[in-house]
Motif scaffolding. Structure first.
Motif, PDB file in Angstrom:
ATOM      1  N   GLY A  15      35.125  54.717  35.156  1.00  0.00           N
ATOM      2  CA  GLY A  15      36.458  54.499  35.707  1.00  0.00           C
ATOM      3  C   GLY A  15      36.479  53.455  36.803  1.00  0.00           C
ATOM      4  N   PRO A  16      35.651  53.626  37.860  1.00  0.00           N
ATOM      5  CA  PRO A  16      35.643  52.611  38.914  1.00  0.00           C
ATOM      6  C   PRO A  16      35.211  51.230  38.412  1.00  0.00           C
ATOM      7  CG  PRO A  16      34.541  54.601  39.668  1.00  0.00           C
ATOM      8  CD  PRO A  16      34.847  54.789  38.206  1.00  0.00           C
ATOM      9  N   THR A  17      34.304  51.193  37.444  1.00  0.00           N
ATOM     10  CA  THR A  17      33.854  49.899  36.912  1.00  0.00           C
ATOM     11  C   THR A  17      34.968  49.220  36.140  1.00  0.00           C
ATOM     12  OG1 THR A  17      31.563  50.653  36.840  1.00  0.00           O
ATOM     13  CG2 THR A  17      32.120  48.760  35.458  1.00  0.00           C
ATOM     14  N   ASN A  18      35.675  49.969  35.304  1.00  0.00           N
ATOM     15  CA  ASN A  18      36.784  49.381  34.542  1.00  0.00           C
ATOM     16  C   ASN A  18      37.887  48.898  35.475  1.00  0.00           C
ATOM     17  OD1 ASN A  18      35.555  49.683  32.065  1.00  0.00           O
ATOM     18  ND2 ASN A  18      36.451  51.684  31.703  1.00  0.00           N
ATOM     19  N   LEU A  19      38.188  49.666  36.508  1.00  0.00           N
ATOM     20  CA  LEU A  19      39.184  49.242  37.497  1.00  0.00           C
ATOM     21  C   LEU A  19      38.715  47.957  38.183  1.00  0.00           C
ATOM     22  CD1 LEU A  19      41.742  49.627  39.162  1.00  0.00           C
ATOM     23  CD2 LEU A  19      40.470  51.239  40.599  1.00  0.00           C
ATOM     24  N   ALA A  20      37.448  47.899  38.527  1.00  0.00           N
ATOM     25  CA  ALA A  20      36.898  46.712  39.194  1.00  0.00           C
ATOM     26  C   ALA A  20      37.007  45.477  38.310  1.00  0.00           C
ATOM     27  CB  ALA A  20      35.448  46.960  39.593  1.00  0.00           C
ATOM     28  N   ILE A  21      36.771  45.625  37.022  1.00  0.00           N
ATOM     29  CA  ILE A  21      36.884  44.482  36.099  1.00  0.00           C
ATOM     30  C   ILE A  21      38.310  43.944  36.118  1.00  0.00           C
ATOM     31  CG2 ILE A  21      36.817  43.814  33.663  1.00  0.00           C
ATOM     32  CD1 ILE A  21      34.381  45.792  33.431  1.00  0.00           C
ATOM     33  N   ALA A  22      39.298  44.847  36.083  1.00  0.00           N
ATOM     34  CA  ALA A  22      40.702  44.420  36.147  1.00  0.00           C
ATOM     35  C   ALA A  22      40.997  43.733  37.481  1.00  0.00           C
ATOM     36  CB  ALA A  22      41.624  45.617  35.943  1.00  0.00           C
ATOM     37  N   LEU A  23      40.453  44.260  38.563  1.00  0.00           N
ATOM     38  CA  LEU A  23      40.665  43.662  39.882  1.00  0.00           C
ATOM     39  C   LEU A  23      40.030  42.275  39.967  1.00  0.00           C
ATOM     40  CD1 LEU A  23      40.064  46.851  42.027  1.00  0.00           C
ATOM     41  CD2 LEU A  23      42.238  45.596  41.849  1.00  0.00           C
ATOM     42  N   LEU A  24      38.837  42.123  39.391  1.00  0.00           N
ATOM     43  CA  LEU A  24      38.179  40.815  39.384  1.00  0.00           C
ATOM     44  C   LEU A  24      39.029  39.792  38.643  1.00  0.00           C
ATOM     45  CD1 LEU A  24      34.422  41.670  38.781  1.00  0.00           C
ATOM     46  CD2 LEU A  24      35.444  40.719  40.861  1.00  0.00           C
ATOM     47  N   ASP A  25      39.614  40.216  37.519  1.00  0.00           N
ATOM     48  CA  ASP A  25      40.460  39.312  36.735  1.00  0.00           C
ATOM     49  C   ASP A  25      41.668  38.834  37.538  1.00  0.00           C
ATOM     50  OD1 ASP A  25      38.737  39.447  34.589  1.00  0.00           O
ATOM     51  OD2 ASP A  25      39.940  40.915  33.482  1.00  0.00           O
ATOM     52  N   ARG A  26      42.099  39.660  38.511  1.00  0.00           N
ATOM     53  CA  ARG A  26      43.245  39.294  39.362  1.00  0.00           C
ATOM     54  C   ARG A  26      42.805  38.610  40.655  1.00  0.00           C
ATOM     55  NH1 ARG A  26      45.772  44.873  38.620  1.00  0.00           N
ATOM     56  NH2 ARG A  26      45.119  45.116  40.772  1.00  0.00           N
ATOM     57  N   GLY A  27      41.498  38.430  40.834  1.00  0.00           N
ATOM     58  CA  GLY A  27      41.002  37.764  42.027  1.00  0.00           C
ATOM     59  C   GLY A  27      40.814  38.674  43.229  1.00  0.00           C
ATOM     60  N   ALA A  28      40.927  39.973  43.036  1.00  0.00           N
ATOM     61  CA  ALA A  28      40.762  40.940  44.139  1.00  0.00           C
ATOM     62  C   ALA A  28      39.291  41.335  44.248  1.00  0.00           C
ATOM     63  CB  ALA A  28      41.653  42.154  43.900  1.00  0.00           C
ATOM     64  N   HIS A  29      38.465  40.387  44.653  1.00  0.00           N
ATOM     65  CA  HIS A  29      37.021  40.568  44.638  1.00  0.00           C
ATOM     66  C   HIS A  29      36.538  41.661  45.580  1.00  0.00           C
ATOM     67  CE1 HIS A  29      37.151  36.112  43.374  1.00  0.00           C
ATOM     68  NE2 HIS A  29      37.208  36.887  42.313  1.00  0.00           N
ATOM     69  N   GLU A  30      37.048  41.693  46.791  1.00  0.00           N
ATOM     70  CA  GLU A  30      36.579  42.680  47.770  1.00  0.00           C
ATOM     71  C   GLU A  30      36.936  44.098  47.340  1.00  0.00           C
ATOM     72  OE1 GLU A  30      34.313  44.047  50.488  1.00  0.00           O
ATOM     73  OE2 GLU A  30      34.540  41.884  50.417  1.00  0.00           O
ATOM     74  N   GLU A  31      38.142  44.281  46.820  1.00  0.00           N
ATOM     75  CA  GLU A  31      38.543  45.607  46.336  1.00  0.00           C
ATOM     76  C   GLU A  31      37.681  46.013  45.135  1.00  0.00           C
ATOM     77  OE1 GLU A  31      42.557  48.065  45.013  1.00  0.00           O
ATOM     78  OE2 GLU A  31      42.732  45.962  45.599  1.00  0.00           O
ATOM     79  N   VAL A  51      25.883  45.019  36.779  1.00  0.00           N
ATOM     80  CA  VAL A  51      26.155  43.648  36.337  1.00  0.00           C
ATOM     81  C   VAL A  51      27.499  43.169  36.888  1.00  0.00           C
ATOM     82  CG1 VAL A  51      26.586  42.188  34.313  1.00  0.00           C
ATOM     83  CG2 VAL A  51      24.717  43.840  34.283  1.00  0.00           C
ATOM     84  N   THR A  52      28.499  44.034  36.856  1.00  0.00           N
ATOM     85  CA  THR A  52      29.818  43.637  37.348  1.00  0.00           C
ATOM     86  C   THR A  52      29.800  43.448  38.857  1.00  0.00           C
ATOM     87  OG1 THR A  52      30.808  44.854  35.501  1.00  0.00           O
ATOM     88  CG2 THR A  52      32.287  44.185  37.266  1.00  0.00           C
ATOM     89  N   LEU A  53      29.038  44.272  39.575  1.00  0.00           N
ATOM     90  CA  LEU A  53      28.895  44.074  41.019  1.00  0.00           C
ATOM     91  C   LEU A  53      28.215  42.728  41.290  1.00  0.00           C
ATOM     92  CD1 LEU A  53      29.194  44.927  43.934  1.00  0.00           C
ATOM     93  CD2 LEU A  53      27.113  46.318  43.678  1.00  0.00           C
ATOM     94  N   GLY A  54      27.193  42.419  40.515  1.00  0.00           N
ATOM     95  CA  GLY A  54      26.550  41.109  40.658  1.00  0.00           C
ATOM     96  C   GLY A  54      27.540  39.978  40.428  1.00  0.00           C
ATOM     97  N   ASP A  55      28.361  40.101  39.392  1.00  0.00           N
ATOM     98  CA  ASP A  55      29.379  39.090  39.090  1.00  0.00           C
ATOM     99  C   ASP A  55      30.364  38.965  40.256  1.00  0.00           C
ATOM    100  OD1 ASP A  55      30.995  37.254  37.585  1.00  0.00           O
ATOM    101  OD2 ASP A  55      32.264  38.921  36.969  1.00  0.00           O
ATOM    102  N   ALA A  56      30.817  40.095  40.792  1.00  0.00           N
ATOM    103  CA  ALA A  56      31.762  40.073  41.916  1.00  0.00           C
ATOM    104  C   ALA A  56      31.162  39.354  43.111  1.00  0.00           C
ATOM    105  CB  ALA A  56      32.171  41.499  42.298  1.00  0.00           C
ATOM    106  N   LEU A  57      29.906  39.653  43.420  1.00  0.00           N
ATOM    107  CA  LEU A  57      29.251  39.030  44.569  1.00  0.00           C
ATOM    108  C   LEU A  57      29.064  37.522  44.370  1.00  0.00           C
ATOM    109  CD1 LEU A  57      26.757  41.910  45.305  1.00  0.00           C
ATOM    110  CD2 LEU A  57      28.605  41.143  46.825  1.00  0.00           C
ATOM    111  N   ILE A  58      28.758  37.114  43.146  1.00  0.00           N
ATOM    112  CA  ILE A  58      28.650  35.684  42.850  1.00  0.00           C
ATOM    113  C   ILE A  58      30.012  35.022  43.093  1.00  0.00           C
ATOM    114  CG2 ILE A  58      28.290  33.954  41.045  1.00  0.00           C
ATOM    115  CD1 ILE A  58      26.323  36.045  39.759  1.00  0.00           C
ATOM    116  N   ARG A  59      31.066  35.644  42.589  1.00  0.00           N
ATOM    117  CA  ARG A  59      32.416  35.091  42.768  1.00  0.00           C
ATOM    118  C   ARG A  59      32.815  35.035  44.238  1.00  0.00           C
ATOM    119  NH1 ARG A  59      36.396  37.267  38.018  1.00  0.00           N
ATOM    120  NH2 ARG A  59      34.861  37.459  36.358  1.00  0.00           N
ATOM    121  N   MET A  60      32.270  35.943  45.048  1.00  0.00           N
ATOM    122  CA  MET A  60      32.573  35.996  46.474  1.00  0.00           C
ATOM    123  C   MET A  60      31.698  35.031  47.285  1.00  0.00           C
ATOM    124  SD  MET A  60      32.994  40.129  46.821  1.00  0.00           S
ATOM    125  CE  MET A  60      33.329  40.147  48.583  1.00  0.00           C
ATOM    126  N   GLY A  61      30.848  34.265  46.576  1.00  0.00           N
ATOM    127  CA  GLY A  61      29.981  33.320  47.267  1.00  0.00           C
ATOM    128  C   GLY A  61      28.760  33.963  47.894  1.00  0.00           C
TER     129      GLY A  61
END
Length: 127
Positions: A15-31, A51-61
Motif C-alpha cells: 500500500g505505501p509503495t503503491n501510494l509512493a509511486i503515484a506521488l512520484l508521478d506527481r512530483g511529490a518526492h518527499e511525501e 527500488v522505488t525509494l532508490g528512485d525517489a532519492l535519485i529524483r531528489m538529487g
C-alpha cells in the motif's frame, strides 16, 4: 528488533509503495519518500519498496543516499533488471562512472532493451 520470516508482512508494504509511486508521478518526492520508508520499516526486504525509494532519492538529487537501498535490493533479487537500471542512474548521478558501467553491463546482459534507456550521452560526462 530483528524480523523473522513470520513477522514480515509484505502485504502491508504494498500500500505505501503503491501510494509512493503515484506521488512520484506527481512530483511529490518527499511525501513519496516518507511512505517508502514506512513500507521498508514494515518489510525491510521488500524489493519494490527498496527500488522505488532508490528512485525517489535519485529524483531528489540524493544518489548517494539511494545506493544502500538499491544495493540491498540487488542482494535480495540479483536478476531484476530494474535494479541495475536504477543503480546505473544512481552511480552516474553520483559521478561513480566505473561502477555505473559495471551496473549497466549487468543490465545489458539481463535486459538489452531496458539498457537502452541509459543513453550514450550519459556516459560522456565521466572519465
Amino acid at each position: 528488533h530483528l524480523h523473522t520470516g513470520a513477522a514480515r508482512d509484505p502485504d502491508k508494504a504494498f500500500g505505501p509503495t503503491n501510494l509512493a509511486i503515484a506521488l512520484l508521478d506527481r512530483g511529490a518526492h518527499e511525501e513519496a519518500r516518507h511512505h517508502l520508508e514506512r513500507a521498508i520499516r514494515v518489510e525491510p526486504e521488500f524489493v519494490p519498496g527498496l527500488v522505488t525509494l532508490g528512485d525517489a532519492l535519485i529524483r531528489m538529487g540524493q544518489p548517494e543516499a539511494a545506493l544502500p537501498h538499491l544495493l540491498r535490493a540487488r542482494d535480495i533479487r540479483p536478476h531484476a533488471p530494474v535494479i541495475y537500471l536504477n543503480l546505473t542512474r544512481a552511480y552516474l548521478a553520483a559521478g561513480q562512472h566505473a561502477k555505473a558501467r559495471e551496473a549497466h553491463g549487468m543490465l545489458a546482459a539481463l535486459d538489452p532493451g531496458l539498457a537502452q534507456e541509459i543513453t550514450p550521452t550519459a556516459w560522456r560526462a565521466g572519465p
